[in-house]
Motif scaffolding. Sequence first.
Motif, PDB file in Angstrom:
ATOM      1  N   LEU A   2      -6.811   1.894  -7.827  1.00 19.08           N
ATOM      2  CA  LEU A   2      -5.120   1.725  -7.995  1.00 19.08           C
ATOM      3  C   LEU A   2      -5.071   2.557  -9.443  1.00 19.08           C
ATOM      4  O   LEU A   2      -5.717   2.085 -10.399  1.00 19.08           O
ATOM      5  CB  LEU A   2      -5.008   0.269  -8.345  1.00 19.08           C
ATOM      6  CG  LEU A   2      -3.480  -0.003  -8.738  1.00 19.08           C
ATOM      7  CD1 LEU A   2      -2.320   0.545  -7.742  1.00 19.08           C
ATOM      8  CD2 LEU A   2      -3.231  -1.749  -8.770  1.00 19.08           C
ATOM      9  N   LEU A  16      -0.081  -6.495  -4.849  1.00 17.70           N
ATOM     10  CA  LEU A  16      -0.581  -4.897  -4.520  1.00 17.70           C
ATOM     11  C   LEU A  16      -2.029  -5.142  -3.880  1.00 17.70           C
ATOM     12  O   LEU A  16      -2.999  -5.684  -4.548  1.00 17.70           O
ATOM     13  CB  LEU A  16      -0.662  -4.205  -5.851  1.00 17.70           C
ATOM     14  CG  LEU A  16       0.580  -4.271  -6.630  1.00 17.70           C
ATOM     15  CD1 LEU A  16       0.308  -3.358  -8.069  1.00 17.70           C
ATOM     16  CD2 LEU A  16       1.773  -3.560  -5.835  1.00 17.70           C
ATOM     17  N   VAL A  18      -5.040  -2.926  -2.226  1.00 13.10           N
ATOM     18  CA  VAL A  18      -5.556  -1.721  -2.174  1.00 13.10           C
ATOM     19  C   VAL A  18      -6.892  -1.891  -1.434  1.00 13.10           C
ATOM     20  O   VAL A  18      -7.792  -2.665  -2.113  1.00 13.10           O
ATOM     21  CB  VAL A  18      -5.891  -1.187  -3.407  1.00 13.10           C
ATOM     22  CG1 VAL A  18      -6.425   0.268  -3.164  1.00 13.10           C
ATOM     23  CG2 VAL A  18      -4.542  -0.826  -4.105  1.00 13.10           C
ATOM     24  N   THR A  23      -6.381   4.338  -1.753  1.00 14.87           N
ATOM     25  CA  THR A  23      -5.852   4.716  -3.038  1.00 14.87           C
ATOM     26  C   THR A  23      -4.282   4.630  -3.373  1.00 14.87           C
ATOM     27  O   THR A  23      -3.518   4.772  -2.553  1.00 14.87           O
ATOM     28  CB  THR A  23      -6.162   6.394  -3.279  1.00 14.87           C
ATOM     29  OG1 THR A  23      -7.363   6.639  -3.285  1.00 14.87           O
ATOM     30  CG2 THR A  23      -5.773   6.803  -4.651  1.00 14.87           C
ATOM     31  N   ALA A  24      -3.630   4.017  -4.282  1.00 11.88           N
ATOM     32  CA  ALA A  24      -2.601   3.804  -4.692  1.00 11.88           C
ATOM     33  C   ALA A  24      -2.314   4.437  -5.991  1.00 11.88           C
ATOM     34  O   ALA A  24      -2.773   4.201  -7.056  1.00 11.88           O
ATOM     35  CB  ALA A  24      -2.098   2.433  -4.571  1.00 11.88           C
TER      36      ALA A  24
END
Length: 148
Positions: A2, A16, A18, A23-24
């Motif tokens: 992240l 969120l 991940v 991948t963010a």
Amino acid sequence: RLIFGGEARIGNASALSVGTRGTARIGHDFSASAALKMVAWHNVTIGDHCRFGWDCLLTDTDFHSLKKESGEHTRGYASIRIGAHCWIGARCFIQKRTGLPPYTVVSGYSLVNRRYDIPERSIIGGIPAELKTTGVYRDIDDDQVIYP
């Protein structure tokens, strides 16, 4: 992973997720109202100065695949790419394969599920989202509403 490119404001009741291979990337000056849900098990990229309304969902995966008659499986994931200065209205669902050019406005309650080859400064909306108009955008430094 992240990765934040700078300042971010994320409202309450947000999540969120991940994945271990996901991948963010969230650009600078990101803002999301309450209840944003983001699932990045592959790849989600959000440009600088983006805004998300209440209760939006972004997911780059279905967490399943479909089997073709040939015996092959479909790929149950694909990238999401949101350009800089985009404004996503409340309760939008952003699915895998989404691509938005910079300065796109997405009307509330829309289903966004493909790459939109549209001009910058456009509005899309609906289920599924389609082009509504061009030549407009949200200027976050000058977006006052003057009521009578």
